[in-house]
Motif scaffolding. Structure first.
Motif, short mmCIF file in Angstrom:
data_model
loop_
_atom_site.label_atom_id
_atom_site.label_comp_id
_atom_site.label_asym_id
_atom_site.label_seq_id
_atom_site.Cartn_x
_atom_site.Cartn_y
_atom_site.Cartn_z
N ALA A 405 0.83 -1.21 0.00
CA ALA A 405 0.00 0.00 0.00
C ALA A 405 0.87 1.26 0.00
N GLU A 406 1.92 1.26 0.79
CA GLU A 406 2.79 2.44 0.88
C GLU A 406 3.41 2.77 -0.47
N VAL A 407 3.78 1.75 -1.23
CA VAL A 407 4.36 1.98 -2.55
C VAL A 407 3.32 2.57 -3.50
N CYS A 408 2.10 2.06 -3.41
CA CYS A 408 1.02 2.56 -4.28
C CYS A 408 0.60 3.98 -3.91
N LEU A 409 0.82 4.37 -2.67
CA LEU A 409 0.38 5.68 -2.18
C LEU A 409 1.47 6.74 -2.28
N ARG A 410 2.56 6.44 -2.91
CA ARG A 410 3.63 7.43 -3.03
C ARG A 410 3.08 8.73 -3.62
N PRO A 411 3.46 9.88 -3.04
CA PRO A 411 2.89 11.16 -3.50
C PRO A 411 3.27 11.55 -4.91
N VAL A 412 4.37 11.04 -5.41
CA VAL A 412 4.77 11.32 -6.80
C VAL A 412 4.23 10.18 -7.66
N PRO A 413 3.22 10.44 -8.51
CA PRO A 413 2.60 9.35 -9.27
C PRO A 413 3.57 8.54 -10.11
N ASP A 414 4.61 9.17 -10.65
CA ASP A 414 5.57 8.45 -11.49
C ASP A 414 6.35 7.39 -10.73
N GLU A 415 6.34 7.48 -9.40
CA GLU A 415 7.10 6.53 -8.59
C GLU A 415 6.27 5.34 -8.15
N ARG A 416 5.01 5.30 -8.56
CA ARG A 416 4.15 4.18 -8.20
C ARG A 416 4.33 3.04 -9.21
N PRO A 417 4.08 1.81 -8.78
CA PRO A 417 4.16 0.68 -9.71
C PRO A 417 2.97 0.69 -10.67
N THR A 418 3.05 -0.08 -11.72
CA THR A 418 1.88 -0.27 -12.58
C THR A 418 0.91 -1.21 -11.88
N MET A 419 -0.34 -1.21 -12.35
CA MET A 419 -1.31 -2.12 -11.75
C MET A 419 -0.97 -3.57 -12.05
N ALA A 420 -0.34 -3.82 -13.19
CA ALA A 420 0.09 -5.19 -13.50
C ALA A 420 1.11 -5.67 -12.48
N GLU A 421 2.01 -4.78 -12.05
CA GLU A 421 3.00 -5.15 -11.05
C GLU A 421 2.34 -5.36 -9.69
N VAL A 422 1.36 -4.53 -9.36
CA VAL A 422 0.63 -4.70 -8.10
C VAL A 422 -0.07 -6.06 -8.09
N ALA A 423 -0.70 -6.41 -9.21
CA ALA A 423 -1.37 -7.70 -9.31
C ALA A 423 -0.38 -8.85 -9.14
N ARG A 424 0.79 -8.70 -9.75
CA ARG A 424 1.80 -9.75 -9.64
C ARG A 424 2.27 -9.89 -8.19
N GLN A 425 2.50 -8.78 -7.52
CA GLN A 425 2.94 -8.81 -6.13
C GLN A 425 1.89 -9.45 -5.23
N CYS A 426 0.62 -9.11 -5.46
CA CYS A 426 -0.46 -9.72 -4.68
C CYS A 426 -0.49 -11.23 -4.86
N GLN A 427 -0.31 -11.67 -6.10
CA GLN A 427 -0.32 -13.11 -6.38
C GLN A 427 0.85 -13.81 -5.70
N VAL A 428 2.01 -13.15 -5.69
CA VAL A 428 3.19 -13.73 -5.01
C VAL A 428 2.92 -13.86 -3.52
N LEU A 429 2.35 -12.84 -2.92
CA LEU A 429 2.05 -12.88 -1.48
C LEU A 429 1.05 -13.99 -1.16
N LEU A 430 0.05 -14.12 -2.03
CA LEU A 430 -0.96 -15.15 -1.83
C LEU A 430 -0.34 -16.55 -1.95
N THR A 431 0.56 -16.72 -2.90
CA THR A 431 1.22 -18.00 -3.09
C THR A 431 2.08 -18.35 -1.89
N HIS A 432 2.83 -17.38 -1.38
CA HIS A 432 3.70 -17.60 -0.23
C HIS A 432 2.88 -17.96 1.02
#
Length: 435
Positions: A405-432
């Motif tokens: 969440a902290e990464v997605c909430l970064r105040p500079v929009p260019d520093e946020r991940p893409t939604m595809a990367e967020v989805a990938r990270q969520c899937q990794v966490l779920l798998t672990h």
């Protein structure tokens, strides 16, 4: 709803909220008898054209609704109300917004479905401004002063006459919910997905399942379809999010995804020429993850008291929703209303489905940099959702969600991940978690 008789008799003494809809052409003098307590005044559904200069006598007034009246100018007296934070004048005939009409503490302004062609520079000089709803007007530009609105989180500017997206808009640090379909931006879109057509006479209409800003949803049976469906029948009028035809187009562009509620067919031959979409019927037992924002929370959803999630459920919901939004972004669609109240969950297993594309915007395929900047705003909305999920999950299982969440909430929009990367990270966490 209260009555004039109650007000005049003194039966409403001490009230903090007053709702009057009784064909008023002027504000009753007796309202000022509530000056020491009144915080919310709802005057929607009358014939008012002006407000009295004594309005600031209501010194505790924080919220004023005056939708569906006959105002042509936003009353300047509003700016003299020091505690007024929320102003709603939807569906009037307002063409002029004077700078003097903007209260100093303004937090939430709704001017949807009016005739406004210009906004004052002073709008960007209201430091508390958090929610701005301007769909269905005649705006050709936004005041550049809004680039200083660093608390602005939700902006609805659909169905206006804007010709481009200002550069500063995609740099606002807290903007997360944006709707801008139905403007004159001359964008090129990818072709829509062709859907089967189902005529009205082939449907058997069942129970009303719900009603949103843009339409009614019915349980239906369709001849030739083995499973029951839900029909969204559009009302055909401008809503707080924009125009029904833009929602319909976004739904068609979105295509199919297992955790996204999108149409399987479109309605034809309605006797009143109403437009409609047929959706898969959500299985029984699914429930909304949360309720919509309240007057107090403004831009954040309201969860039931005592609501909790297990860590696996929170991660499953996050993964399902991120996957659905990543799919939308890949199809050139910004959801615009990524909120928990638009997410249905299976409360037993945690599977989630994202719905309601009423605020969605199809983005231009020939402007990839603009798309990336706009999608970064929606990543912030995902960050808000992840933060909420972490809040309602056990502390021991929410650290990874909070970090994402902290990464997605970064105040500079260019520093946020893409939604595809967020989805990938969520899937990794779920798998672990499952290992």
């Amino acid at each position: 709803m209260h009555t004039l008789e109650q007000l005049r008799s003194g039966a409403l003494a001490g009230k903090r909220r007053l709702d009057l809809s009784c064909d008023l052409i002027e504000l009753p003098e007796e309202v000022f008898g509530l000056a020491d307590t009144l915080e919310v005044l709802n005057l929607s559904g009358n014939r008012l054209r002006a407000l009295p200069h004594q309005l600031p006598r209501l010194h505790k007034l924080q919220v004023l609704f005056a939708s569906d009246n006959d105002f042509t100018v936003l009353p300047e007296v509003l700016g003299d109300c020091p505690a007024l934070q929320m102003v709603g004048f939807k569906a009037n005939r307002i063409a002029h917004v004077p700078a003097a009409a903007l209260p100093p503490a303004l937090r939430w302004l709704t001017l949807t479905d009016n005739a406004i062609g210009h906004l004052p520079t002073e709008l960007g000089e209201r430091p508390a401004l958090q929610k701005l709803m301007l769909a269905g007007n005649q705006l050709t530009a936004l005041p550049s002063s809004l680039q200083a609105a660093h608390k602005l989180e939700l902006l609805r500017i659909s169905a206006n006459r804007l010709e481009h997206v200002p550069d500063w808009l995609t740099e606002l640090p807290r903007l997360a919910w944006l709707a801008l379909a139905g403007n004159a931006m001359d964008w090129a879109w990818a072709s829509e997905t062709a859907l089967p057509e189902v005529p009205w006479h082939a449907l058997t209409l069942g129970a009303l399942l719900g009603e949103g800003a843009s339409g009614h949803i019915h349980h239906v049976k369709a001849a030739g379809w083995p499973q029951p469906l839900a029909l969204k029948l559009f009302k055909g009028a401008v809503t707080s999010d924009g125009l029904p035809e833009d929602e319909l187009a976004a739904c068609l562009a979105a295509g199919q995804h297992p955790t996204l509620t999108t149409p399987v067919a479109r309605l034809t031959e309605h006797p009143a020429q109403a437009q409609g979409l047929l959706m898969p019927l959500i299985p029984a037992g699914y429930t909304n993850l949360a309720g919509p924002p309240s007057l107090q929370t403004c831009t954040r959803d309201v969860y039931p008291l005592g609501f909790t999630l297990t860590a696996p459920m929170a991660l499953q919901i996050a993964s399902d929703v991120a996957g659905a939004v990543a799919h939308l972004h890949a199809r050139g669609v910004m959801h615009g209303d990524l909120y928990a109240h638009n997410i249905l969950i299976d409360p037993v297993h945690g599977q989630a489905r994202l719905g309601d594309l009423g605020a969605a915007t199809r983005l231009p395929g020939d402007h990839p940099e603009l798309c990336q900047r706009l999608f970064a705003l929606e990543v912030r909305a995902m960050g808000c959702l992840l933060e909420e999920l972490a809040t309602h999950a056990p502390a021991s299982g929410s650290h990874a969600l909070r970090a994402l969440a902290e990464v997605c909430l970064r105040p500079v929009p260019d520093e946020r991940p893409t939604m595809a990367e967020v989805a990938r990270q969520c899937q990794v966490l779920l798998t672990h978690l499952a290992v």
